[in-house]
Design an enzyme around this catalytic site. Structure first.
Site, PDB file in Angstrom:
ATOM      1  N   ARG A   1       0.842  -1.190   0.000  1.00 51.02           N
ATOM      2  CA  ARG A   1       0.000   0.000   0.000  1.00 51.02           C
ATOM      3  C   ARG A   1       0.880   1.245   0.000  1.00 51.02           C
ATOM      4  O   ARG A   1       1.914   1.269   0.664  1.00 51.02           O
ATOM      5  CB  ARG A   1      -0.911   0.029   1.234  1.00 51.02           C
ATOM      6  CG  ARG A   1      -2.115  -0.875   1.112  1.00 51.02           C
ATOM      7  CD  ARG A   1      -3.021  -0.764   2.305  1.00 51.02           C
ATOM      8  NE  ARG A   1      -2.402  -1.279   3.514  1.00 51.02           N
ATOM      9  CZ  ARG A   1      -1.814  -0.548   4.431  1.00 51.02           C
ATOM     10  NH1 ARG A   1      -1.796   0.771   4.352  1.00 51.02           N
ATOM     11  NH2 ARG A   1      -1.262  -1.116   5.492  1.00 51.02           N
TER      12      ARG A   1
ATOM     13  N   TYR B   1      -1.625  -3.333  -6.729  1.00 51.93           N
ATOM     14  CA  TYR B   1      -1.454  -4.001  -5.427  1.00 51.93           C
ATOM     15  C   TYR B   1      -2.795  -4.104  -4.687  1.00 51.93           C
ATOM     16  O   TYR B   1      -3.567  -3.132  -4.661  1.00 51.93           O
ATOM     17  CB  TYR B   1      -0.428  -3.245  -4.560  1.00 51.93           C
ATOM     18  CG  TYR B   1      -0.386  -3.825  -3.166  1.00 51.93           C
ATOM     19  CD1 TYR B   1       0.220  -5.064  -2.941  1.00 51.93           C
ATOM     20  CD2 TYR B   1      -1.033  -3.203  -2.111  1.00 51.93           C
ATOM     21  CE1 TYR B   1       0.193  -5.638  -1.679  1.00 51.93           C
ATOM     22  CE2 TYR B   1      -1.058  -3.778  -0.837  1.00 51.93           C
ATOM     23  CZ  TYR B   1      -0.441  -4.995  -0.631  1.00 51.93           C
ATOM     24  OH  TYR B   1      -0.469  -5.583   0.597  1.00 51.93           O
ATOM     25  N   GLY B   2      -3.018  -5.232  -4.049  1.00 49.10           N
ATOM     26  CA  GLY B   2      -4.289  -5.526  -3.381  1.00 49.10           C
ATOM     27  C   GLY B   2      -4.903  -4.359  -2.629  1.00 49.10           C
ATOM     28  O   GLY B   2      -6.012  -3.921  -2.929  1.00 49.10           O
TER      29      GLY B   2
ATOM     30  N   LYS C   1      -9.665  -2.133   1.642  1.00 53.05           N
ATOM     31  CA  LYS C   1      -9.341  -0.980   2.494  1.00 53.05           C
ATOM     32  C   LYS C   1     -10.153   0.248   2.070  1.00 53.05           C
ATOM     33  O   LYS C   1     -10.583   1.044   2.911  1.00 53.05           O
ATOM     34  CB  LYS C   1      -7.847  -0.681   2.429  1.00 53.05           C
ATOM     35  CG  LYS C   1      -6.967  -1.863   2.770  1.00 53.05           C
ATOM     36  CD  LYS C   1      -7.246  -2.407   4.135  1.00 53.05           C
ATOM     37  CE  LYS C   1      -6.258  -3.506   4.511  1.00 53.05           C
ATOM     38  NZ  LYS C   1      -6.529  -4.069   5.825  1.00 53.05           N
TER      39      LYS C   1
ATOM     40  N   HIS D   1     -10.650  -2.311  11.455  1.00 49.64           N
ATOM     41  CA  HIS D   1      -9.569  -3.174  10.963  1.00 49.64           C
ATOM     42  C   HIS D   1      -9.367  -4.304  11.978  1.00 49.64           C
ATOM     43  O   HIS D   1      -8.404  -4.307  12.735  1.00 49.64           O
ATOM     44  CB  HIS D   1      -8.297  -2.315  10.833  1.00 49.64           C
ATOM     45  CG  HIS D   1      -7.187  -2.955  10.083  1.00 49.64           C
ATOM     46  ND1 HIS D   1      -5.869  -2.588  10.250  1.00 49.64           N
ATOM     47  CD2 HIS D   1      -7.185  -3.927   9.140  1.00 49.64           C
ATOM     48  CE1 HIS D   1      -5.108  -3.302   9.450  1.00 49.64           C
ATOM     49  NE2 HIS D   1      -5.879  -4.116   8.770  1.00 49.64           N
TER      50      HIS D   1
ATOM     51  N   SER E   1      -1.359  -3.671  10.270  1.00 46.37           N
ATOM     52  CA  SER E   1      -1.107  -4.640   9.195  1.00 46.37           C
ATOM     53  C   SER E   1       0.128  -5.488   9.495  1.00 46.37           C
ATOM     54  O   SER E   1       1.117  -4.983  10.027  1.00 46.37           O
ATOM     55  CB  SER E   1      -0.876  -3.896   7.884  1.00 46.37           C
ATOM     56  OG  SER E   1      -1.951  -3.026   7.644  1.00 46.37           O
TER      57      SER E   1
ATOM     58  N   CYS F   1       0.726  -7.847  11.652  1.00 41.49           N
ATOM     59  CA  CYS F   1       1.070  -8.113  13.059  1.00 41.49           C
ATOM     60  C   CYS F   1       0.423  -9.406  13.543  1.00 41.49           C
ATOM     61  O   CYS F   1       0.301  -9.622  14.756  1.00 41.49           O
ATOM     62  CB  CYS F   1       0.641  -6.964  13.955  1.00 41.49           C
ATOM     63  SG  CYS F   1       1.704  -5.542  13.839  1.00 41.49           S
ATOM     64  N   GLY F   2      -0.050 -10.247  12.650  1.00 39.20           N
ATOM     65  CA  GLY F   2      -0.512 -11.566  13.066  1.00 39.20           C
ATOM     66  C   GLY F   2      -2.011 -11.711  13.239  1.00 39.20           C
ATOM     67  O   GLY F   2      -2.455 -12.681  13.860  1.00 39.20           O
ATOM     68  N   LYS F   3      -2.804 -10.809  12.671  1.00 42.96           N
ATOM     69  CA  LYS F   3      -4.264 -10.965  12.800  1.00 42.96           C
ATOM     70  C   LYS F   3      -4.725 -12.285  12.193  1.00 42.96           C
ATOM     71  O   LYS F   3      -5.538 -12.991  12.763  1.00 42.96           O
ATOM     72  CB  LYS F   3      -5.005  -9.839  12.054  1.00 42.96           C
ATOM     73  CG  LYS F   3      -5.101  -8.558  12.827  1.00 42.96           C
ATOM     74  CD  LYS F   3      -6.333  -7.712  12.508  1.00 42.96           C
ATOM     75  CE  LYS F   3      -6.578  -7.400  11.059  1.00 42.96           C
ATOM     76  NZ  LYS F   3      -5.488  -6.645  10.441  1.00 42.96           N
TER      77      LYS F   3
ATOM     78  N   ASP G   1      -9.638  -9.694   8.900  1.00 41.40           N
ATOM     79  CA  ASP G   1      -9.101  -8.355   8.622  1.00 41.40           C
ATOM     80  C   ASP G   1     -10.074  -7.214   8.899  1.00 41.40           C
ATOM     81  O   ASP G   1      -9.649  -6.156   9.328  1.00 41.40           O
ATOM     82  CB  ASP G   1      -8.648  -8.292   7.152  1.00 41.40           C
ATOM     83  CG  ASP G   1      -7.752  -7.092   6.860  1.00 41.40           C
ATOM     84  OD1 ASP G   1      -6.876  -6.791   7.693  1.00 41.40           O
ATOM     85  OD2 ASP G   1      -7.925  -6.459   5.806  1.00 41.40           O
TER      86      ASP G   1
ATOM     87  N   SER H   1       4.799 -10.390   0.228  1.00 42.28           N
ATOM     88  CA  SER H   1       4.133 -11.275  -0.750  1.00 42.28           C
ATOM     89  C   SER H   1       2.872 -11.839  -0.101  1.00 42.28           C
ATOM     90  O   SER H   1       2.786 -11.972   1.125  1.00 42.28           O
ATOM     91  CB  SER H   1       5.079 -12.380  -1.203  1.00 42.28           C
ATOM     92  OG  SER H   1       5.620 -13.059  -0.095  1.00 42.28           O
ATOM     93  N   ARG H   2       1.912 -12.182  -0.932  1.00 41.76           N
ATOM     94  CA  ARG H   2       0.571 -12.464  -0.413  1.00 41.76           C
ATOM     95  C   ARG H   2      -0.043 -13.697  -1.054  1.00 41.76           C
ATOM     96  O   ARG H   2       0.405 -14.165  -2.094  1.00 41.76           O
ATOM     97  CB  ARG H   2      -0.342 -11.265  -0.723  1.00 41.76           C
ATOM     98  CG  ARG H   2       0.089  -9.952  -0.079  1.00 41.76           C
ATOM     99  CD  ARG H   2      -0.417  -9.837   1.318  1.00 41.76           C
ATOM    100  NE  ARG H   2      -0.045  -8.598   1.974  1.00 41.76           N
ATOM    101  CZ  ARG H   2      -0.766  -8.049   2.937  1.00 41.76           C
ATOM    102  NH1 ARG H   2      -1.890  -8.583   3.346  1.00 41.76           N
ATOM    103  NH2 ARG H   2      -0.355  -6.955   3.541  1.00 41.76           N
TER     104      ARG H   2
ATOM    105  N   ARG I   1       2.580  -3.831  18.077  1.00 38.47           N
ATOM    106  CA  ARG I   1       3.896  -4.467  17.990  1.00 38.47           C
ATOM    107  C   ARG I   1       4.869  -3.520  18.678  1.00 38.47           C
ATOM    108  O   ARG I   1       5.249  -2.490  18.113  1.00 38.47           O
ATOM    109  CB  ARG I   1       4.258  -4.645  16.510  1.00 38.47           C
ATOM    110  CG  ARG I   1       5.642  -5.192  16.239  1.00 38.47           C
ATOM    111  CD  ARG I   1       5.927  -5.190  14.747  1.00 38.47           C
ATOM    112  NE  ARG I   1       5.222  -6.251  14.060  1.00 38.47           N
ATOM    113  CZ  ARG I   1       5.724  -7.455  13.805  1.00 38.47           C
ATOM    114  NH1 ARG I   1       6.963  -7.747  14.169  1.00 38.47           N
ATOM    115  NH2 ARG I   1       5.015  -8.363  13.169  1.00 38.47           N
TER     116      ARG I   1
HETATM  117  C1  OXD Z   1      -3.233  -4.626   5.268  1.00 39.23           C
HETATM  118  C2  OXD Z   1      -3.888  -5.779   4.629  1.00 39.23           C
HETATM  119  O1  OXD Z   1      -2.321  -4.014   4.677  1.00 39.23           O
HETATM  120  O2  OXD Z   1      -4.801  -6.346   5.241  1.00 39.23           O
HETATM  121  O3  OXD Z   1      -3.630  -4.296   6.397  1.00 39.23           O
HETATM  122  O4  OXD Z   1      -3.531  -6.139   3.504  1.00 39.23           O
HETATM  123 MN    MN Z   2      -5.330  -5.373   7.055  1.00 37.37          MN
END
Ligand code: OXD
Ligand code: MN
Length: 609
Positions: free
Chosen positions: A70, A198-199, A207, A227, A249, A251-253, A276, A368-369, A400
């Site tokens: 992003r 990008y996503g 988002k 979020h 973003s 951080c392990g969600k 998310d 990477s996703r 974090r």
């Molecule tokens: C973020 C995502 O960047 O969920 O928070 O991709």
């Molecule tokens: Mn997110």
């Protein structure tokens, strides 16, 4: 399906007149159509077909190296008044933004196809669900939208004759980073995004709509777009408690949302409702209810493994789109954190270049996703389809932080919880372009995602709380404390269930806690310290309170709060002052001490009574 909604038709025609695509393809969301889009992706080199034996239905996409995360500096909230966007957002006047972007969009789809992607955010038939339509010239985006949302006819059926749909215009353009814009016009329910695939910049459902535009809508309509992951925790008696948790973003969600209970947690089960985004609204019974508006996961690949997230490994075993991961000659994928590769011969990195593991370069991009359907998750919660959502008992604000912030503590009240969320500070990660590891303010993990002035957003949170006769309890968590050697003290992952179990106990008016100036802290014993394998020194760090550090932190909030001027709710200033007063009057004898082996909380217990 015949498109009978005149507002939809007119808008699509207008955007086509602006962008001049060679053809317009309306997507209906069928399986057959998805297969055709995949074939088109392969034909146009947007996708590489992976080993269909080992990764059935899976494909790899490589983005332009300058388009991997992003780009917050290119993201704008375009409200008529700058103040309505607030000091934490980039702002552009709507006329200027429209003029700039219309110039960039002019004729940009010549020689390309415009995909019309209708999508539904939230369960079919739910009064809380909302419809968006994204126009995009990227087959990769269209495919991702099919995974991430309920896409196609289902959305147009939900919309019926209504004119309330979120309009999203997207083009990969020339991918020029200098002319990259992600502009939001909340008053027009419109999003324009150009020059990124990008996503987070290009899947406009995520988002852009489900957080930025939805947070703005939520304020008008009395709900919250957050979020947050949503998870159900089933105890050995079969009782399920639902938790929502906000983390910045990467951080392990995602890992927490589908955590696999360690062996000693016999009888516990986790149900994943979302990883998310949560849309939360007060219910008629005075509780807060949540839905996950999305239909897929857009997860970070590096670090995802059988050890850290076995449920995600099972989820991504098929029908998954990978972006910017490494690839072996047999067309299987790999990223850092998976088991070591036996043979790296012929292996290519995320840019398709031969990879030399001794070079120090990463095979997979750190951001990477994978994009994968939620229903493939082995612990997918069927309540995801529930039109009323699930009742939330606890809200977690995670950060974090290597120092200061304890592993977990509970707020004294809803307003104190809003203060904990509003003052969240976290170290940056690779999910956004820019330096990583820098501590920045990230209120409620929404800094990059709030579609309006955050002072008004905090006020809205306080307002929503007033409607809740039975509000969720709020907590702050931090899995990321390090010792003097820079190593993480808390093992995290499955072990986080220890913390969640205490949180649930607290929601059920059980669970030992000590009243401290910053909030209620657990005792190490209440977290199962004996089984945890952490030394008493480790516990002292994890649950200790550095009074000087907290006083400094409270002082540093002044500058942040002042940015918002008179718009900042007085309640937040009051919470800050109350914290300072509690810290100052905290008996010296009760401070975490260097007394040999005395854990800070044991000392505090005398103070807390
Ligand atoms: C973020 C995502 O960047 O969920 O928070 O991709
Ligand atoms: Mn997110």
């Amino acid at each position: 399906m015949e498109i009978t909604n005149a507002a939809v038709r007119t808008w699509v025609e207008n955007m086509a007149r602006l962008t001049h695509p060679d053809q317009i393809v309306w997507l209906n969301g069928s399986d057959e159509e998805y297969r055709q889009l995949l074939a088109e992706g392969v034909r146009s080199h947007a996708l590489i077909e992976l080993n269909q034996h080992k990764h059935p239905g899976c494909y790899l996409h490589r983005s332009h190296p300058s388009d991997v995360a992003r780009t917050e500096q290119c993201t704008f909230i375009c409200t008529p008044s700058k103040d309505d966007a607030g000091p934490t957002n980039n702002w552009m006047a709507p006329e200027k933004a429209y003029a700039t972007l219309r110039k960039l969009f002019n004729g940009i789809m010549r020689g390309r196809t415009m995909y019309v992607v209708p999508y539904l955010m939230g369960p079919k038939g739910s009064p809380f669900s909302k419809v968006g339509i994204e126009l995009t010239d990227s087959v990769y985006v269209a495919l991702n939208m099919r995974i991430m949302t309920r896409m196609g006819d289902v959305a147009l059926e939900h919309l019926g004759g209504s004119t309330q749909f979120i309009k999203g215009l997207h083009s990969v353009g020339t991918l020029d980073p200098q002319n990259r814009y992600i502009c939001h016009f909340p008053q027009d329910l419109t999003i324009y995004s150009i020059n990124s695939g990008y996503g987070g910049n290009a899947l406009l459902s995520k988002k852009c709509f489900a957080l930025r535009i939805a947070s703005w809508l939520g304020r008008q309509e009395g709900w919250l777009a957050e979020h947050m992951l949503i998870m159900g925790v089933e105890d050995p008696k079969g009782k399920i408690t639902y938790i929502a948790a906000a983390f910045p973003s990467a951080c392990g969600k995602t890992n927490l949302a589908m955590l696999q209970p360690p062996a000693e947690f016999q009888g516990y089960r986790i149900w994943c409702v979302g990883d998310d985004i949560a849309w939360l609204r007060p219910g008629p019974d005075g509780r807060l209810y949540a839905i996950n508006p999305e239909a897929g996961f857009f997860g970070v690949a590096p670090g995802t493994s059988w050890k850290t997230n076995p449920n995600m490994m099972r989820t991504i075993a098929k029908n998954t789109l990978f972006t910017n991961v490494g690839m072996a000659p047999d067309k299987t994928v790999w990223w850092e954190g998976l088991d070591l590769l036996a043979d790296t011969g012929g292996f290519v990195d995320w840019q398709g270049k031969l990879w030399d593991p001794t070079s120090g370069q990463k095979a997979a991009h750190p951001n990477s996703r994978f994009t994968t359907p939620i229903k493939q998750c082995p612990v997918y919660s069927p309540t995801w389809e529930d039109s009323q959502g699930v009742p939330i008992s606890a809200i977690l604000f995670g950060c974090r932080r290597s120092k200061l912030v304890p592993l977990v503590y509970e707020a004294f009240s809803w307003a104190h919880g809003v203060y904990l969320g509003a003052t969240l500070n976290s170290e940056t990660t690779a999910a956004a372009a820019g330096a990583t590891g820098v501590v920045r303010r990230d209120p409620m993990a929404m800094l990059p995602f709030c579609g309006y002035n955050m002072a008004d957003y905090f006020a809205h949170w306080l307002e929503v709380g007033k409607q809740l006769t039975n509000p969720p309890k709020t907590f702050r968590v931090n899995w990321f404390r390090v010792n003097d050697q820079g190593q993480f003290i808390w093992p995290g992952f499955g072990e986080n269930l220890r913390i969640i179990r205490w949180i649930i106990d607290r929601c059920q008016d059980r669970g030992e806690a000590l009243k401290t100036p910053i909030g209620y802290l657990p005792t190490p014993e209440a977290l199962g310290s004996e089984e945890s394998g952490i030394s008493s020194e480790g516990w002292e760090t994890l649950l200790g309170i550095d009074r000087g550090g907290w006083l400094d932190a409270a002082r540093r909030q002044t500058e942040f709060f002042e940015k918002f001027g008179v718009r900042l709710p007085a309640a937040l200033w009051e919470e800050r002052q109350a914290l300072i007063d509690r810290l100052k009057s905290w008996p010296l004898a009760a401070r975490p001490s260097a007394e040999a082996g005395a854990p800070a909380v044991a000392v505090e217990q005398r103070w807390g009574g």
